[in-house]
Scaffold this active site. Structure first.
Site, mmCIF file in Angstrom:
data_model
loop_
_atom_site.group_PDB
_atom_site.id
_atom_site.type_symbol
_atom_site.label_atom_id
_atom_site.label_comp_id
_atom_site.label_asym_id
_atom_site.label_seq_id
_atom_site.Cartn_x
_atom_site.Cartn_y
_atom_site.Cartn_z
ATOM 1 N N LYS A 190 -0.712 31.663 35.275
ATOM 2 C CA LYS A 190 0.176 31.686 35.031
ATOM 3 C C LYS A 190 0.182 32.788 33.784
ATOM 4 C CE LYS A 190 0.735 26.825 33.809
ATOM 5 N NZ LYS A 190 1.206 25.759 32.174
ATOM 6 N N GLY A 207 -4.748 26.502 26.146
ATOM 7 C CA GLY A 207 -2.983 27.185 26.397
ATOM 8 C C GLY A 207 -1.664 25.754 26.150
ATOM 9 N N GLY A 258 2.471 12.044 27.028
ATOM 10 C CA GLY A 258 2.102 13.231 27.816
ATOM 11 C C GLY A 258 3.225 13.399 28.621
HETATM 12 P P1 NAP Z 1 -7.452 24.824 27.001
HETATM 13 O O1 NAP Z 1 -6.721 25.643 27.692
HETATM 14 O O2 NAP Z 1 -8.830 23.977 28.001
HETATM 15 O O3 NAP Z 1 -7.557 23.955 25.477
HETATM 16 C C1 NAP Z 1 -8.038 22.838 24.887
HETATM 17 C C2 NAP Z 1 -8.745 22.227 23.451
HETATM 18 O O4 NAP Z 1 -8.841 21.465 23.702
HETATM 19 C C3 NAP Z 1 -9.796 24.022 22.751
HETATM 20 O O5 NAP Z 1 -8.783 23.979 21.408
HETATM 21 C C4 NAP Z 1 -10.625 22.702 22.481
HETATM 22 O O6 NAP Z 1 -11.370 23.137 21.552
HETATM 23 C C5 NAP Z 1 -10.125 21.418 23.001
HETATM 24 N N1 NAP Z 1 -11.168 20.537 22.998
HETATM 25 C C6 NAP Z 1 -11.780 20.261 24.312
HETATM 26 N N2 NAP Z 1 -12.237 19.525 23.872
HETATM 27 C C7 NAP Z 1 -12.347 19.092 22.872
HETATM 28 C C8 NAP Z 1 -13.518 17.781 22.252
HETATM 29 N N3 NAP Z 1 -14.567 17.369 22.825
HETATM 30 N N4 NAP Z 1 -13.394 17.822 21.000
HETATM 31 C C9 NAP Z 1 -12.490 18.702 20.405
HETATM 32 N N5 NAP Z 1 -11.757 19.384 21.365
HETATM 33 C C10 NAP Z 1 -11.496 20.035 21.688
HETATM 34 O O7 NAP Z 1 -6.620 23.091 27.820
HETATM 35 P P2 NAP Z 1 -5.166 23.332 28.081
HETATM 36 O O8 NAP Z 1 -4.038 23.911 29.350
HETATM 37 O O9 NAP Z 1 -4.376 23.586 26.977
HETATM 38 O O10 NAP Z 1 -4.926 21.480 28.045
HETATM 39 C C11 NAP Z 1 -5.253 20.565 27.192
HETATM 40 C C12 NAP Z 1 -4.614 19.083 27.290
HETATM 41 O O11 NAP Z 1 -3.070 19.268 27.576
HETATM 42 C C13 NAP Z 1 -5.413 18.912 29.170
HETATM 43 O O12 NAP Z 1 -5.690 17.437 28.472
HETATM 44 C C14 NAP Z 1 -3.807 18.588 29.998
HETATM 45 O O13 NAP Z 1 -3.924 17.894 30.472
HETATM 46 C C15 NAP Z 1 -2.849 18.695 28.692
HETATM 47 N N6 NAP Z 1 -2.151 19.673 29.058
HETATM 48 C C16 NAP Z 1 -0.877 18.419 29.425
HETATM 49 C C17 NAP Z 1 0.952 18.726 30.723
HETATM 50 C C18 NAP Z 1 2.215 18.334 30.240
HETATM 51 O O14 NAP Z 1 2.938 18.220 30.720
HETATM 52 N N7 NAP Z 1 1.412 16.671 29.513
HETATM 53 C C19 NAP Z 1 0.565 20.500 30.521
HETATM 54 C C20 NAP Z 1 0.019 20.929 30.040
HETATM 55 C C21 NAP Z 1 -1.648 20.566 29.613
HETATM 56 P P3 NAP Z 1 -12.392 24.970 21.820
HETATM 57 O O15 NAP Z 1 -11.750 26.111 21.160
HETATM 58 O O16 NAP Z 1 -12.814 24.376 20.564
HETATM 59 O O17 NAP Z 1 -13.287 24.597 22.671
#
Ligand code: NAP
Length: 283
Positions: free
Chosen positions: A71, A131, A247
């Site tokens: 991306k 992200g 979601g």
């Molecule tokens: P990412 O970039 O890895 O970010 C994850 C975020 O969650 C970070 O801020 C992290 O905090 C926090 N986190 C992770 N584990 C945690 C925990 N146990 N307790 C508290 N905070 C926690 O991931 P992403 O790409 O943003 O995706 C995040 C979620 O969104 C995923 O579950 C993904 O499946 C979902 N998503 C859904 C869609 C949709 O279309 N529905 C699209 C995109 C993503 P730290 O910075 O402190 O590590």
């Protein structure tokens, strides 16, 4: 599907791509509208992103979705980048008409929420600063939220994102804090958005970021996790009498927006949702 000499190709590039829900969703839409299009997924090694874009252009491919891990890299190979996608710093949709990149992830989330309540003038709390949070935060600002609080485990990341959103000038009031402060933030909030992976399969029994006892009935609760459909957080929202947003709706509306960018036609959202639910075994 009837593939002919005239069939227009759109698709997905990522690494890996084989578990993507996008091909059945888009192909159902093309079929329902009788459009001569097909959507395919291409597994592209990170070392081949540039040649994949150049090759697609030569092959007269009409559009791409872009997923992890490409991306950010794709932005180096486009002629134009949509203003909000540039602020987000990531592209998930390419239109080959003008080799322009867009980010429809954030649009997907705000459209999902706007099925339940308008964002304009609302007090929004977002958990997570990765992200998904980045894409959604800029669109929450663009759609007119009155204030936004970004909460994260790593507070510095929340601060950095809050600064970026502040600097965009799209919204006046952006704050950041530790995710541990969530209970103090949601009493006054209208919309809670969870972008952490908490509760995602197989960790379906994780403790939610906040429980029903701290939610209120007027709160809209959106969980970006779509597997399972009813996450621990969504269950807590239902228990509290709050309004849940699933979601799957973000997945749906990001796809619908990409479809409209490529084809210029209104996306058949009902057909796309049905295909998505079938792929996710929800019916
Ligand atoms: P990412 O970039 O890895 O970010 C994850 C975020 O969650 C970070 O801020 C992290 O905090 C926090 N986190 C992770 N584990 C945690 C925990 N146990 N307790 C508290 N905070 C926690 O991931 P992403 O790409 O943003 O995706 C995040 C979620 O969104 C995923 O579950 C993904 O499946 C979902 N998503 C859904 C869609 C949709 O279309 N529905 C699209 C995109 C993503 P730290 O910075 O402190 O590590």
């Amino acid at each position: 599907m009837n593939i002919k000499g005239s069939t227009n190709i759109v698709g997905l590039i990522g690494h890996p791509v084989e578990h993507s829900f996008s091909p059945p969703m888009h192909n159902a839409a093309f079929e329902a509208l009788g459009m001569d299009y097909a959507y395919v997924a291409f597994d592209v090694d990170p070392s081949n992103v540039k040649s994949a874009i150049e090759g697609a252009r030569s092959l007269n491919i009409k559009g791409f979705n872009v997923t992890i891990p490409h991306k950010i890299e794709v932005m180096n190979h486009l002629d134009e980048i949509d203003e909000v996608a540039a602020l987000i710093g990531a592209v998930n949709t390419i239109d080959f008409k003008n080799l322009k990149g867009y980010n429809t992830d954030g649009i997907g989330a705000v459209k999902a929420i706007e099925e339940v309540t308008p964002i304009k003038g609302k007090n929004v709390v977002i958990a997570g600063a990765g992200g998904a949070s980045r894409a959604i935060s800029f669109y929450v600002a663009k759609y007119g939220a009155s204030n936004l609080t970004i909460l994260n485990r790593n507070v510095e990341k929340a601060q950095n994102l809050a600064n970026d959103v502040n600097e965009s000038g799209l919204i006046d009031d952006v704050k950041s804090d530790s995710i541990e402060e969530i209970n103090n933030c949601i009493g006054d909030a209208d919309i809670l958005i969870d972008t952490t992976p908490i509760g995602m399969h197989p960790n379906v029994d994780d403790a939610p970021i906040v429980g029903a006892e701290d939610m209120h009935e007027d709160l809209v609760v959106f969980d970006a996790v779509y597997n399972p459909n009813e996450t621990v957080l969504i269950n807590e929202a239902i228990k509290a009498g709050a309004k849940p947003v699933y979601g799957i709706k973000m997945l749906l509306y990001q796809g619908a927006e990409s479809f409209e960018i490529w084809t210029g036609k209104k996306a058949p959202v009902d057909v796309m949702e049905k295909a998505l639910r079938k792929t996710l075994n929800l019916e």
